[in-house]
Scaffold this motif. Sequence first.
Motif, PDB file in Angstrom:
ATOM      1  N   ASP A   1     -19.094  50.543  -3.255  1.00 51.57           N
ATOM      2  CA  ASP A   1     -19.477  49.357  -2.399  1.00 51.57           C
ATOM      3  C   ASP A   1     -18.199  49.033  -1.518  1.00 51.57           C
ATOM      4  N   ALA A   2     -17.319  48.999  -2.204  1.00 53.56           N
ATOM      5  CA  ALA A   2     -16.036  48.496  -1.787  1.00 53.56           C
ATOM      6  C   ALA A   2     -15.312  49.568  -0.824  1.00 53.56           C
ATOM      7  N   ALA A   3     -15.670  50.782  -1.406  1.00 57.51           N
ATOM      8  CA  ALA A   3     -15.082  51.820  -0.560  1.00 57.51           C
ATOM      9  C   ALA A   3     -16.053  52.312   0.587  1.00 57.51           C
ATOM     10  N   LYS A   4     -17.326  51.666   0.761  1.00 53.10           N
ATOM     11  CA  LYS A   4     -18.208  52.033   1.588  1.00 53.10           C
ATOM     12  C   LYS A   4     -18.847  53.180   1.453  1.00 53.10           C
ATOM     13  N   ILE A   5     -19.075  53.801   0.313  1.00 56.33           N
ATOM     14  CA  ILE A   5     -19.779  54.834  -0.045  1.00 56.33           C
ATOM     15  C   ILE A   5     -20.925  54.776  -0.598  1.00 56.33           C
ATOM     16  N   PRO A   6     -21.922  55.072  -0.062  1.00 58.36           N
ATOM     17  CA  PRO A   6     -23.498  54.837  -0.349  1.00 58.36           C
ATOM     18  C   PRO A   6     -23.614  55.279  -1.823  1.00 58.36           C
ATOM     19  N   ARG A   7     -24.345  54.515  -2.507  1.00 58.06           N
ATOM     20  CA  ARG A   7     -24.647  54.505  -3.990  1.00 58.06           C
ATOM     21  C   ARG A   7     -25.879  55.627  -4.085  1.00 58.06           C
ATOM     22  N   PRO A   8     -25.641  56.510  -4.877  1.00 58.33           N
ATOM     23  CA  PRO A   8     -27.152  57.360  -5.408  1.00 58.33           C
ATOM     24  C   PRO A   8     -27.782  56.406  -6.177  1.00 58.33           C
ATOM     25  N   THR A   9     -29.159  56.767  -6.191  1.00 55.74           N
ATOM     26  CA  THR A   9     -30.171  55.783  -6.643  1.00 55.74           C
ATOM     27  C   THR A   9     -30.034  55.722  -8.087  1.00 55.74           C
ATOM     28  N   ASP A  10     -29.523  56.798  -8.877  1.00 56.43           N
ATOM     29  CA  ASP A  10     -29.133  56.536 -10.255  1.00 56.43           C
ATOM     30  C   ASP A  10     -27.852  56.241 -10.614  1.00 56.43           C
ATOM     31  N   PRO A  11     -27.657  55.378 -11.350  1.00 61.84           N
ATOM     32  CA  PRO A  11     -26.370  54.831 -11.736  1.00 61.84           C
ATOM     33  C   PRO A  11     -25.570  55.881 -12.456  1.00 61.84           C
ATOM     34  N   ILE A  12     -26.380  56.552 -13.067  1.00 57.34           N
ATOM     35  CA  ILE A  12     -25.704  57.783 -14.022  1.00 57.34           C
ATOM     36  C   ILE A  12     -24.763  58.782 -13.091  1.00 57.34           C
ATOM     37  N   ASP A  13     -25.188  58.754 -11.627  1.00 60.29           N
ATOM     38  CA  ASP A  13     -24.540  59.646 -11.023  1.00 60.29           C
ATOM     39  C   ASP A  13     -23.169  59.036 -10.051  1.00 60.29           C
ATOM     40  N   TRP A  14     -22.976  57.759 -10.437  1.00 56.36           N
ATOM     41  CA  TRP A  14     -21.808  56.918  -9.692  1.00 56.36           C
ATOM     42  C   TRP A  14     -20.629  57.556 -10.127  1.00 56.36           C
ATOM     43  N   VAL A  15     -20.097  57.800 -11.537  1.00 53.45           N
ATOM     44  CA  VAL A  15     -18.795  58.136 -11.960  1.00 53.45           C
ATOM     45  C   VAL A  15     -18.536  59.497 -11.389  1.00 53.45           C
ATOM     46  N   PRO A  16     -19.318  60.184 -11.490  1.00 51.55           N
ATOM     47  CA  PRO A  16     -18.976  61.754 -11.013  1.00 51.55           C
ATOM     48  C   PRO A  16     -18.604  61.609  -9.433  1.00 51.55           C
ATOM     49  N   LEU A  17     -19.619  60.670  -8.792  1.00 55.33           N
ATOM     50  CA  LEU A  17     -19.082  60.585  -7.043  1.00 55.33           C
ATOM     51  C   LEU A  17     -18.056  59.840  -6.930  1.00 55.33           C
ATOM     52  N   VAL A  18     -17.550  58.954  -7.854  1.00 58.59           N
ATOM     53  CA  VAL A  18     -16.338  58.299  -7.622  1.00 58.59           C
ATOM     54  C   VAL A  18     -14.999  59.177  -7.692  1.00 58.59           C
TER      55      VAL A  18
END
Length: 505
Positions: free
Chosen positions: A35-52
């Motif tokens: 959110d701070a980087a204004k990057i849309p979150r994927p639906t599943d939190p499991i995908d957040w770390v690889p996206l970062v």
Amino acid sequence: MAVSASLEIHHINVSQGDATLIINRDLAKVGQALDAAKIPRPTDPIDWVPLVLSETGRNAKATLLGTVNNALLIDGGDDDYGGDVINALEAHGVVNPKKYWVKGFSILATHYHDDHIAGLRSVFKERKEKVTVGKNKKKTVKVEIVERYRPDIMYYNAFRKKVDPDTDRLFNLKEDIKTAKTASEAWTDEFPIYPAGYSDEGETEFTKISLGTGVDGIPITVSVYAAGQAVRWTKGNYWSIEGKSKKVDQNDQSIVVMLEYGSFRYFLGGDIAGDGMADGGNTGDNAMDPAGKKFYSVHADVETRLRKALIKLYPATTTYKSGEPKFPWAAYCTVFKANHHGSSSSVDVYTLSALRPLLVAISSGFRVRFHNHPTQQVMNRVSKAKTPTWNLPDATTVPNSVDRVYITECAQKVRNTAFGVNLYGARICGDIVIRPTDESVKKIQDATKAGEKLVVQVYGSGLLSNVTDKSNALRPVTTDAPNPAKANAVAGGYALGPWLHEVTH
């Protein structure tokens, strides 16, 4: 329902060596970083770390710093890969480049071979060059070795003069531990582990490492079951294992651990060996050829005693109660990290038939030295195509439970000689990341009857060692379609995968 994964097990690709990073992640803070980087979150939190991580690699919009609850680094590879270990620690937010001491970050050294401990020097220390220019414009370069990171706790095999090897790498490790533990503030607590995993010489308690809690407050713990060529049995009682030569074999000394998160278990045995032949259940093409073993490759059989201990200490679940983990058979583990990089004297059929893992991970390669890992015998044993059933010591059999084998990297050609081991479809990934889903861990914990499925996600970095000598070559990474199929870049920046695996509890 959204899918999440608090626990991450990273097998860092250090070629012929070992470095495993275990992280308990605060996914809510990862969401805040996106959110701070204004990057849309994927639906599943499991995908957040690889996206970062993918975003960090491109333009450093987001960071994982501050998202780690606890982390444990087990071994650090050889010298050449110390920088890769540092890169992993920093990229995954485990350490802060602006601070020495790292709260909640521990290191465990399984044994004192260079391909396991030499890279740890890069974690503790950093080489810096200071250039000065004199009046005659002549440059002078002064090299300093300065402190880099100081872990919260350091776990290691208790030092013993008659057992420890006389090597520069072990000298460095001892020096680094001493520096870290004698700091004037925010020092490192040292935690020597005694034979069989005892936490003190009085043989009162076994070593257990807490990595905090995951979903619903379920503990994430790492327990030691063997160390110093001895296997845990009962309090005040353990099995010492006789070596096969007068010289101490550091592999036999390896610390062996089992990580538990609800009904998910992960086994890591360092470089321990089994029997390799019929006494370990290995016959025909599965058996080690003792004639091909050098004197320094004849190891003590730690696996046999360890297998018997795990069967006793980890019984199968007979009564299903809510709020407790459930296990389909004694000694069960979900993920088995192959002992000794897949050496033919390790990973016995009897060991596999006891643990019956869903997944097998192998850390192997050809740099800094090539030991023909993984061996064909081990690949035969873990492959359903080659060995559809495993023998038990009582002559009965059980089905081969391995759904997939994952390998960091594997040689294709070494010094112009082909390395022709048949991998039977094992996936080559570079770094291997394994994550049980929180939701499946919770469902099994809450269940009052059998039948719930434990779901485990695996993905890879796709980063292999840089090979410049044309007489050597690595096999390419696996590029088969992810499961479930989805656009990787959109769904979280996965380089390879993700792939899902299930096992019923």
